[in-house]
Scaffold this motif. Structure first.
Motif, mmCIF file in Angstrom:
data_model
loop_
_atom_site.group_PDB
_atom_site.id
_atom_site.type_symbol
_atom_site.label_atom_id
_atom_site.label_comp_id
_atom_site.label_asym_id
_atom_site.label_seq_id
_atom_site.Cartn_x
_atom_site.Cartn_y
_atom_site.Cartn_z
ATOM 1 N N GLU A 124 -4.125 3.149 8.060
ATOM 2 C CA GLU A 124 -5.104 3.923 8.592
ATOM 3 C C GLU A 124 -5.525 4.558 10.145
ATOM 4 O O GLU A 124 -6.281 5.378 10.243
ATOM 5 C CB GLU A 124 -6.217 2.751 7.390
ATOM 6 C CG GLU A 124 -6.267 2.466 6.709
ATOM 7 C CD GLU A 124 -6.091 3.015 5.012
ATOM 8 O OE1 GLU A 124 -7.335 4.490 5.905
ATOM 9 O OE2 GLU A 124 -5.846 3.606 4.723
ATOM 10 N N CYS A 129 0.630 -1.277 -0.385
ATOM 11 C CA CYS A 129 0.243 -0.177 0.079
ATOM 12 C C CYS A 129 1.029 1.285 -0.652
ATOM 13 O O CYS A 129 2.511 1.164 0.026
ATOM 14 C CB CYS A 129 -0.656 -0.152 1.405
ATOM 15 S SG CYS A 129 0.227 0.338 2.594
ATOM 16 N N GLU A 131 -11.734 7.808 4.211
ATOM 17 C CA GLU A 131 -10.685 7.980 3.159
ATOM 18 C C GLU A 131 -11.156 6.976 2.506
ATOM 19 O O GLU A 131 -11.624 6.135 2.969
ATOM 20 C CB GLU A 131 -9.453 8.073 3.301
ATOM 21 C CG GLU A 131 -8.423 9.208 3.894
ATOM 22 C CD GLU A 131 -6.851 9.402 3.603
ATOM 23 O OE1 GLU A 131 -6.678 8.134 3.175
ATOM 24 O OE2 GLU A 131 -6.734 9.954 3.878
ATOM 25 N N LYS A 172 -9.280 -5.500 0.736
ATOM 26 C CA LYS A 172 -8.104 -5.724 -0.136
ATOM 27 C C LYS A 172 -6.510 -6.206 -0.190
ATOM 28 O O LYS A 172 -6.317 -6.356 -0.884
ATOM 29 C CB LYS A 172 -7.714 -3.914 -0.143
ATOM 30 C CG LYS A 172 -8.333 -2.844 0.104
ATOM 31 C CD LYS A 172 -7.961 -1.620 0.398
ATOM 32 C CE LYS A 172 -8.481 -0.135 0.540
ATOM 33 N NZ LYS A 172 -8.124 0.439 1.414
ATOM 34 N N ALA A 190 -11.898 5.020 -1.741
ATOM 35 C CA ALA A 190 -10.648 5.480 -2.706
ATOM 36 C C ALA A 190 -10.638 6.554 -3.672
ATOM 37 O O ALA A 190 -10.417 7.461 -4.075
ATOM 38 C CB ALA A 190 -11.218 3.833 -3.921
ATOM 39 N N ASN A 191 -12.088 7.016 -3.819
ATOM 40 C CA ASN A 191 -12.363 8.878 -4.600
ATOM 41 C C ASN A 191 -13.182 9.590 -3.094
ATOM 42 O O ASN A 191 -14.256 10.369 -4.666
ATOM 43 C CB ASN A 191 -13.279 8.379 -6.011
ATOM 44 C CG ASN A 191 -12.449 6.645 -6.902
ATOM 45 O OD1 ASN A 191 -11.811 6.387 -6.425
ATOM 46 N ND2 ASN A 191 -13.625 5.772 -6.876
#
Ligand code: ADP
Ligand code: MG
Length: 730
Positions: free
Chosen positions: A282, A21, A165, A331, A167-168
């Motif tokens: 995260e 990541c 957060e 993920k 992804a977009n």
């Protein structure tokens, strides 16, 4: 699952690559230290440029519970929060709360608004402070009719606002409490906040009584150690039981599982380590101080422990931890299982609640002291906690009841459902000898004179550890170990706090009387120690909590042992036992019956889903596979026979399998009939008890036959991924 699919799943799982990541870096591409990006997604009003010093001071007073917030201040904070959030790329905000589903809920709204025709970003004071979700769509235990189904979320200023957060895009998350139109708590946070307020009130008074006059606030602290399993995603959807219930309802244990004790603290596999690292990144960004990571006892099982915080924030943080564990797992092509008992035969997962109380002057009230006075204080706090667990054991046990936890408690891997307290030999001896001699001299070690040598030093090299106790003293805190891994910790914490408050109110009264009659505060503390420890010794147990002897011994001592959720939640119908929640103001009467109804309903629903899923797996997967193998064997026997060959082995296997198939079919039918008969004239309480006492044991029998078949059928005939596939990460 067809054999093709199973083969494919295995191939996929065997050829996974470790995911990388993006690790936080600065503008020059250099790695940032964790301390440099820790909390970057947490709103910190101290850093706000738009709030004046007076605003900040007023806000602090609100957070400390000394004032209520004005609309004017809320509007300023809303602006400051929004500016911060949109600069960081957030497009939406949400009120985030913890309804009685056990998980969290959120409804997102865009900042997008219009000033005339002009699109702008906006967050008003009222949007920050209050939301209005439809309460009837959340578990409410039948407490309200639909026409008065309005519920409110209200901003909890004591837990930080943060950015999540995606992804977009990013979302601003506002922690809130969730209450009904009539002000009833419909969540786990509200009672926890109330309990902490009461702790503050009672414990500040306690501190003042013993001369700690500079204390203005006391709060509970909590560090929740989170256990979890990881399995490869490729196998997950091949198991309807995992998808529907989070638990493998059938499955035979692999020959090597945890008996070599080689997984606990073992080398962390690359793929798993990469996952843990991403989880931590995260969490750090959201201001959650993940501290410890390690392999747990069962293969495929792991743990994450944070640095402790105040209980309310710790409870919020733990919800985020569970969410992040689950989402980051995907993920990495894992599925994270938070169920208390995903795999029969190996350890299940719990959540250890490390609990203590701290003053705003930085004193941990469970820290053994450095001088005799501090030692008196420490021992009085311990004795009061012991009395609280003794007197309120049943309601504390109720607080951790869930269908998932029923598989763990008392199953030789987790503490039994008997609430007892572990103090360790040293502390026990000190308290016992105080009670028997009425003096502050202990003979824990032969030369020990506590007047001159300090307890803090003793505990430093006292490595007493007991893993089998549900409530263990571990040096400077208690560790409540019986909580389930998927549970929201707010609920057990609020109950525990209520019980502590209850006894401390009495401790304070005793001390007031003593002080009024001219005694010193040490003498008053001594009175408290003698009274509570003298009364509650029966709940102290330092031996092996997993042993059968303890179950017998505990019964002799009159300690409760409620094995199943239906038994445990019936405590909520006993007003003598729930009174502690009412009189401390942590729960209202209506909220107690709501909790009862929700817990009961949830138990029944979850169990029914399990039983129906099991039935489907038996009828649609296990029996067809076994029957196909039967006919395969029969045909083989005929062919071999007609060619004059020996068929004795095939006949033997065929016989065994036929017997098991018949048993399985019969048992599954009994289970089916029982399940269908549940909702006749029976009330829910009877249904829950019948499920716990009859249907669950029957389902274990069905599972057992399935497992025998699994061991006899060729691997390519078994219709679902096996424990072998799932427990060992490639
Ligand atoms: P162990 O791993 O032996 O259980 P640790 O010292 O690692 O013990 O602590 C476990 C958890 O207890 C951590 O989450 C830690 O932050 C928490 N903890 C430590 N001190 C306190 C305290 N005073 N109050 C609440 N939790 C605490
Ligand atoms: Mg621990």
């Amino acid at each position: 699952m067809t054999q093709d699919l199973k083969d494919q799943a295995r191939l996929t799982a065997y050829s996974r690559k470790t995911r990388k990541c993006s690790v936080p870096v600065n503008d020059q591409g250099k790695y940032l230290k964790v301390s440099q990006y820790y909390g970057e997604n947490v709103y910190n009003y101290h850093l706000s440029k738009s709030l004046s010093l007076e605003d900040k001071d007023a806000l602090k007073q609100v957070i400390d519970g000394k004032k209520t917030i004005t609309k004017d201040l809320a509007a300023k904070v809303a602006n400051s929060v929004m500016d911060w959030a949109i600069t960081k790329g957030a497009t939406h905000f949400c009120h985030w709360f913890q309804p009685l589903t056990g998980s969290t809920a959120e409804k997102h709204d865009a900042f997008l608004s219009f000033d005339g025709d002009r699109p702008i970003e906006a967050l008003s004071a009222s949007q920050l402070m209050q939301g209005e979700p439809d309460a009837s769509s959340f578990p409410n235990g039948g407490s309200r009719a639909t026409f008065e189904a309005r519920g409110y979320t209200t901003w909890d200023l004591t837990s930080p606002i943060f950015i999540k957060e995606g992804a977009n895009g990013k979302t601003l998350v506002i922690p809130t409490a969730f209450v009904s139109y009539h002000g009833d708590a419909l969540d786990t946070k509200t009672p926890l906040l109330r309990s902490d307020l009461k702790i503050n009130e009672v414990m500040t008074k306690f501190c003042h009584l013993i001369g700690m006059k500079d204390v203005t606030k006391v709060h509970t602290t909590c560090g929740a150690e989170q256990e979890y399993f990881l399995i490869d995603k490729a196998f997950y959807f091949g198991r309807q039981d995992l998808v529907m219930t989070g638990r493998a309802l059938v499955g035979s244990l692999t020959s090597r599982n945890q008996q070599l004790e080689d997984h606990y603290f073992g080398l962390i596999e690359d793929r798993v380590l990469a996952y843990m690292q991403e989880v931590e990144i995260e969490l750090y960004k959201m201001g959650i101080p993940a501290k410890t990571r390690h392999n747990e006892v069962a293969p495929g099982q792991f743990e994450l422990a944070p640095i402790f915080k105040d209980a309310n924030t710790a409870a919020d943080n733990n919800q985020i931890v569970m969410t992040v564990l689950r989402t980051v797992a995907l993920k990495h092509d894992f599925v994270c299982l938070l169920h208390e008992k995903p795999f029969a035969g190996v350890n299940g997962s719990g959540k250890h609640l490390n609990w203590s109380m701290s003053t705003d002057t930085g004193v941990n009230l469970l820290d053994p002291g450095h001088d005799p006075h501090e030692n008196f204080r420490f021992l009085a706090v311990v004795a009061t906690v012991v009395e609280a667990v003794y007197r309120h054991a049943d309601i504390i046990r109720m607080g951790i009841a869930s269908h998932g936890n029923d598989h763990r408690l008392g199953a030789n891997e987790a503490p039994p459902s008997i609430m007892s307290v572990f103090l360790g030999d040293t502390l026990t001896k000190i308290l016992e000898s105080m009670v028997s001699s009425g003096k502050y001299v202990a003979s824990a070690r032969q030369t020990l004179d506590l007047g001159t040598r300090q307890l803090a030093d003793i505990f430093k090299d006292n490595t007493d550890r007991n893993r089998t106790s549900p409530f263990a003293f571990t040096g400077n805190k208690f560790e409540f170990r019986a909580c389930g891994s998927s549970a929201s910790i707010g609920y057990p914490l609020s109950i525990l706090n209520a019980c502590i408050v209850d006894i401390f109110e009495e401790s304070n009264q005793i001390m007031e009387q003593e002080l009024a009659s001219g005694k010193t505060s040490d003498e008053a503390l001594m009175k408290v120690i003698l009274k509570w420890y003298g009364n509650a010794q029966a709940v102290v147990f330092n031996g092996d909590g997993y042993s059968q002897e303890w179950v017998k011994e505990a019964a002799k001592r009159g300690l409760g042992n409620m094995r199943t959720t239906p038994e445990a939640i019936s405590v909520l119908k006993d007003s003598k036992k729930t009174n502690v929640l009412l009189k401390t103001g942590v729960f209202r009467e209506s909220e107690i019956s709501t909790r009862y109804n929700v817990m009961l309903e949830r138990y029944i629903k979850c169990r029914e889903i399990e039983l129906r899923t099991l039935r489907q797996m038996v009828m649609q997967q296990v029996l067809p596979a076994a029957m196909e193998y039967k006919s395969h064997l029969s045909q083989g026997i005929q062919t071999t026979k007609s060619a004059g060959g020996d068929t004795s082995v095939e006949v033997e296997i065929l016989k065994t399998i036929s017997g098991l198939v018949k048993d399985l079919h019969d048992q599954a039918l009994v289970l089916h009939n029982n399940l269908e008969s549940l909702h006749g004239k029976m009330d829910e309480e009877t249904i829950s008890k019948k499920i716990g006492a009859e249907l669950m044991p029957a389902s274990f029998q069905v599972a057992d036959i399935c497992n025998q078949l699994e061991q006899l059928l060729p691997d390519n005939k078994w219709p679902v991924p096996k424990f072998f596939d799932m427990l060992f990460i490639r």
